[in-house]
Design an enzyme around this catalytic site. Structure first.
Site, PDB file in Angstrom:
ATOM      1  N   LYS A 231      39.569  55.509  38.287  1.00 50.12           N
ATOM      2  CA  LYS A 231      39.865  54.276  37.547  1.00 50.12           C
ATOM      3  C   LYS A 231      38.718  53.304  37.797  1.00 50.12           C
ATOM      4  O   LYS A 231      38.561  52.757  38.889  1.00 50.12           O
ATOM      5  CB  LYS A 231      41.198  53.700  38.030  1.00 50.12           C
ATOM      6  CG  LYS A 231      41.374  52.195  37.903  1.00 50.12           C
ATOM      7  CD  LYS A 231      41.546  51.735  36.471  1.00 50.12           C
ATOM      8  CE  LYS A 231      41.798  50.232  36.417  1.00 50.12           C
ATOM      9  NZ  LYS A 231      40.621  49.401  36.771  1.00 50.12           N
ATOM     10  N   CYS A 342      31.060  44.107  50.672  1.00 49.68           N
ATOM     11  CA  CYS A 342      32.088  44.016  51.715  1.00 49.68           C
ATOM     12  C   CYS A 342      31.478  43.961  53.103  1.00 49.68           C
ATOM     13  O   CYS A 342      32.139  43.539  54.039  1.00 49.68           O
ATOM     14  CB  CYS A 342      33.052  45.187  51.583  1.00 49.68           C
ATOM     15  SG  CYS A 342      32.188  46.748  51.467  1.00 49.68           S
TER      16      CYS A 342
HETATM   17  N1  LIG Z   1      35.437  46.080  49.651  1.00 55.37           N
HETATM   18  C1  LIG Z   1      34.753  45.836  48.542  1.00 55.37           C
HETATM   19  O1  LIG Z   1      33.742  46.449  48.270  1.00 55.37           O
HETATM   20  C2  LIG Z   1      35.262  44.815  47.573  1.00 55.37           C
HETATM   21  C3  LIG Z   1      34.897  44.918  46.235  1.00 55.37           C
HETATM   22  C4  LIG Z   1      35.376  43.986  45.314  1.00 55.37           C
HETATM   23  C5  LIG Z   1      36.198  42.977  45.756  1.00 55.37           C
HETATM   24  N2  LIG Z   1      36.513  42.894  47.068  1.00 55.37           N
HETATM   25  C6  LIG Z   1      37.381  41.826  47.574  1.00 55.37           C
HETATM   26  O2  LIG Z   1      38.102  41.254  46.513  1.00 55.37           O
HETATM   27  C7  LIG Z   1      37.959  39.834  46.485  1.00 55.37           C
HETATM   28  C8  LIG Z   1      37.871  39.263  45.109  1.00 55.37           C
HETATM   29  O3  LIG Z   1      37.474  40.213  44.115  1.00 55.37           O
HETATM   30  P1  LIG Z   1      38.475  40.540  42.912  1.00 55.37           P
HETATM   31  O4  LIG Z   1      39.054  39.263  42.388  1.00 55.37           O
HETATM   32  O5  LIG Z   1      37.822  41.447  41.917  1.00 55.37           O
HETATM   33  O6  LIG Z   1      39.550  41.314  43.758  1.00 55.37           O
HETATM   34  P2  LIG Z   1      40.774  42.184  43.315  1.00 55.37           P
HETATM   35  O7  LIG Z   1      41.443  42.625  44.535  1.00 55.37           O
HETATM   36  O8  LIG Z   1      41.588  41.486  42.286  1.00 55.37           O
HETATM   37  O9  LIG Z   1      40.105  43.440  42.565  1.00 55.37           O
HETATM   38  C9  LIG Z   1      39.236  44.352  43.174  1.00 55.37           C
HETATM   39  C10 LIG Z   1      39.343  45.666  42.373  1.00 55.37           C
HETATM   40  O10 LIG Z   1      40.626  46.219  42.606  1.00 55.37           O
HETATM   41  C11 LIG Z   1      41.188  46.778  41.434  1.00 55.37           C
HETATM   42  N3  LIG Z   1      42.579  46.330  41.328  1.00 55.37           N
HETATM   43  C12 LIG Z   1      43.038  45.053  41.311  1.00 55.37           C
HETATM   44  N4  LIG Z   1      44.389  45.050  41.239  1.00 55.37           N
HETATM   45  C13 LIG Z   1      44.804  46.354  41.211  1.00 55.37           C
HETATM   46  C14 LIG Z   1      46.072  47.007  41.137  1.00 55.37           C
HETATM   47  N5  LIG Z   1      47.211  46.325  41.120  1.00 55.37           N
HETATM   48  N6  LIG Z   1      46.088  48.357  41.105  1.00 55.37           N
HETATM   49  C15 LIG Z   1      44.938  49.059  41.141  1.00 55.37           C
HETATM   50  N7  LIG Z   1      43.707  48.498  41.224  1.00 55.37           N
HETATM   51  C16 LIG Z   1      43.629  47.156  41.265  1.00 55.37           C
HETATM   52  C17 LIG Z   1      40.347  46.345  40.260  1.00 55.37           C
HETATM   53  O11 LIG Z   1      39.799  47.512  39.691  1.00 55.37           O
HETATM   54  C18 LIG Z   1      39.264  45.455  40.843  1.00 55.37           C
HETATM   55  O12 LIG Z   1      37.983  45.810  40.405  1.00 55.37           O
HETATM   56  C19 LIG Z   1      36.695  39.576  47.270  1.00 55.37           C
HETATM   57  O13 LIG Z   1      36.752  38.340  47.908  1.00 55.37           O
HETATM   58  C20 LIG Z   1      36.640  40.726  48.242  1.00 55.37           C
HETATM   59  O14 LIG Z   1      37.340  40.409  49.401  1.00 55.37           O
HETATM   60  C21 LIG Z   1      36.074  43.793  47.981  1.00 55.37           C
HETATM   61  O1  LIG Z   2      30.754  46.550  49.094  1.00 59.03           O
HETATM   62  C1  LIG Z   2      30.998  47.654  49.463  1.00 59.03           C
HETATM   63  C2  LIG Z   2      30.034  48.749  49.788  1.00 59.03           C
HETATM   64  C3  LIG Z   2      28.697  48.281  50.180  1.00 59.03           C
HETATM   65  C4  LIG Z   2      27.812  49.397  50.707  1.00 59.03           C
HETATM   66  O2  LIG Z   2      28.088  50.585  50.528  1.00 59.03           O
HETATM   67  O3  LIG Z   2      26.811  49.079  51.331  1.00 59.03           O
END
Ligand SMILES: NC(=O)c1ccc[n+]([C@@H]2O[C@H](COP(=O)([O-])OP(=O)(O)OC[C@H]3O[C@@H](n4cnc5c(N)ncnc54)[C@H](O)[C@@H]3O)[C@@H](O)[C@H]2O)c1
Ligand SMILES: O=CCCC(=O)O
Length: 547
Positions: A231, A342
């Site tokens: 997805k 992240c």
């Molecule tokens: N760990 C990472 O690499 C990473 C990546 C993107 C966002 N984030 C976190 O998210 C925060 C804000 O980003 P955002 O608003 O896009 O976050 P979010 O949690 O709304 O979305 C992140 C991703 O999760 C997926 N998602 C969201 N709700 C879902 C659901 N109910 N079921 C399945 N998939 C779902 C979406 O595909 C989206 O691209 C950031 O502050 C960060 O902490 C972390």
């Molecule tokens: O943000 C998530 C992954 C970043 C990385 O693989 O370095």
């Protein structure tokens, strides 16, 4: 494999680092630095036309990839994808729902019956072919990434290399999947283990690395014989669909990889993947709240889970560190993808004797070497944030810090003159633990500098968070290096470096940053189940036998 410096250290950061070395050798910089940043004059205008692809057939609009075919949503619904730099429409994508997702899951289920029995060598060759096609089409993939994610082209190219390297790495792992033979406690028994593919996997990926987060999951899944439904994020679906097209060209059998897209229906697609009994594994990268939701949903069918969630990385500069190296490391770690990774440094702790020197050099590098604008402009080092919500959060964190006494050395404001999703790379001093940035991941281009006195104090501060993904520190004291690395409550530690991402190294967190490891040898196990076989009645050792 391309060198990590080349892959992950954007041209901007490289320039910043080398110029910094020169500048700092010449003079110690004063603390009062103008807050102005460079805005490239063409930033507003570089986007009026769609970027050109060498191979336009990689740009897939209005279709998803299911069972080896390009299909629309059964409802016919689509959603719009916009360029975060300009707000202009890039194209539309199918708004899949639960029913569409179930069709993809069934395709993956049917393909699994055959694919699970293929040889590791065969799967290796498929992954290698996909890797080769990514490399051959790297410029187009980078163009799609810049277009829909906003990161500058140099960074996007770095991401494509990083992403392709996961296929290369796991193509090399695929033929080397071994079980164990285990001495039994019961005389006459023989015990061995088989490493089997877990089954159909649901992979849910975020927008910040539109290619690499996908290949980091698909690589090991395919290496061990799993089939997948991926997805892609609604913000950046076109990169994933280009990867699907390359999978098709690589000859990945139908149903083995399926790509679905949704924006408004994301929760429904997520629910379908996490509750369908056929899906045996979910791997998610994204925020901690969404990770918790998916885990709850998975509990109904007890799926295997990998969660790579939010962080709040401490970046510690001890007084015994090479300050110039620490500045370069902090620049690389904090501002990679405009702070939207992240593992980005979120809290920068600097020991008091070097605080002013570090702050001055760090702020000077940001002001001097960063150019904000449209990622397609080759002079631009930092692009937009992904959407308005991201800008709102970043601005709220800066205003909160300012209200509680922080001082803005550089940036600190929206850049509406460039576009509505732009925020100036920002450096704040005088940070305290009462500020929101101490608790929450900013996920944007804001560096807050906290002062500390002792090692014990800073380790306590660094660990005072519910998450634990990455942590960094700079020190030249070997005993301290061991001590602090062992005491940081994180899944990954960077010592004297701000860049730790590497397909060969295990990536993942502890605490509320999730669990499971991606990349490396350990990434393989996330997609396997261990089956134990006990063979009884094998007889006793031969009487008088043996040498
Ligand atoms: N760990 C990472 O690499 C990473 C990546 C993107 C966002 N984030 C976190 O998210 C925060 C804000 O980003 P955002 O608003 O896009 O976050 P979010 O949690 O709304 O979305 C992140 C991703 O999760 C997926 N998602 C969201 N709700 C879902 C659901 N109910 N079921 C399945 N998939 C779902 C979406 O595909 C989206 O691209 C950031 O502050 C960060 O902490 C972390
Ligand atoms: O943000 C998530 C992954 C970043 C990385 O693989 O370095």
């Amino acid at each position: 494999m391309a060198s990590l410096q080349k892959t992950l250290f954007s041209s901007a950061s490289r320039t910043a680092s080398s110029r910094l070395q020169l500048a700092t050798r010449r003079r110690a910089l004063p603390i009062s630095i103008p807050r102005i940043l460079q805005v490239h004059p063409s930033a507003r205008f570089a986007s009026t036309m769609a970027p050109k692809l060498n191979d336009p057939s990689l740009f897939k609009k209005d279709v998803c990839y299911v069972n080896g075919e390009w299909v629309t949503a059964k409802s016919g619904k689509t959603f719009e994808v916009h360029d975060p730099a300009t707000g202009e429409l890039i194209g539309t994508c199918p708004e899949f729902d639960a029913d569409d997702t179930n069709t993809a899951i069934e395709a993956a289920e049917a393909a699994f019956e055959t694919f699970r029995h293929t040889t590791g060598r065969h799967r290796s060759k498929l992954l290698r072919k996909w890797y080769d096609l990514m490399v051959a089409n790297a410029d187009d993939l980078a163009t799609l990434i810049t277009w829909e994610n906003g990161k500058p082209t140099a960074d996007a190219k770095g991401e494509v290399t990083y992403a392709a390297n996961f296929f290369e790495w796991f193509s090399e792992e695929a033929p080397r999947i071994y079980g164990d033979t285990i001495p039994s406690s019961t005389p006459g028994n023989r015990v061995w283990t088989l490493k089997e593919p877990v089954g159909v996997c649901g992979l849910i990926t975020p927008w910040n690395f539109p290619a690499a987060m996908i290949t980091r999951k698909i690589g090991p899944a395919l290496a061990v014989g799993c089939t997948v439904v991926c997805k892609a994020p609604g913000e950046t679906p076109f990169t994933s669909l280009a990867l699907a097209e390359l999978a098709h060209r690589a000859g990945i059998p139908r149903g083995v990889v399926n790509f679905v897209t949704a924006l408004h229906n994301t929760p429904r697609v997520g629910e379908a993947l996490t509750t369908h009994p056929t899906v045996r594994k979910i791997s998610f990268t994204g925020s901690t709240p969404v990770g918790k939701l998916l885990m709850r949903q998975c509990s109904s069918t007890l799926k295997k889970l990998s969660l790579e969630l939010g962080g709040n990385a401490p970046f510690i500069v001890f007084a015994d560190a090479d300050v110039d190296a620490a500045v370069a490391g902090a620049i690389a770690s904090k501002f990679r993808s405009s702070g939207q990774t992240c593992v980005c440094a979120n809290r920068i702790f600097v020991q008091r004797p070097v605080y002013d020197e570090f702050a001055a050099k760090f702020a000077a590098a940001v002001r001097r070497d960063f150019t904000v604008g449209n990622g397609f402009d080759p002079k631009v080092t930092h692009g937009p944030l992904i959407h308005a919500r991201a800008i709102d959060k970043v601005e709220a964190h800066v205003r909160d810090a300012e209200a509680k006494g922080a001082r803005v050395l550089v940036g600190g404001r929206r850049m509406d003159e460039v576009g509505e999703n732009f925020f100036a790379p920002t450096v704040l001093t005088g940070m305290t633990t009462e500020m929101a940035m101490a608790e929450e991941e900013t996920f944007g281009p804001v560096a807050g500098l906290f002062a500390f006195d002792s090692e014990e104090e800073v380790v306590r501060l660094a660990n005072a968070t519910v998450v634990g993904l990455a942590g960094y520190f700079f020190s030249r004291d070997l005993a301290r290096v061991y001590r602090v690395a062992e005491h940081l409550e994180v899944g990954m530690v960077g010592v004297n470096t701000g860049l730790i991402s590497d397909p060969a190294a295990p990536f993942g967190g502890v605490k509320e940053s999730g669990f499971g490891r991606e990349g490396s040898l350990y990434g393989i196990g996330e997609y396997q189940v261990t089956k134990m076989v006990t063979y009884g009645g094998m007889g006793m050792p031969l009487q008088g036998g043996g040498a």
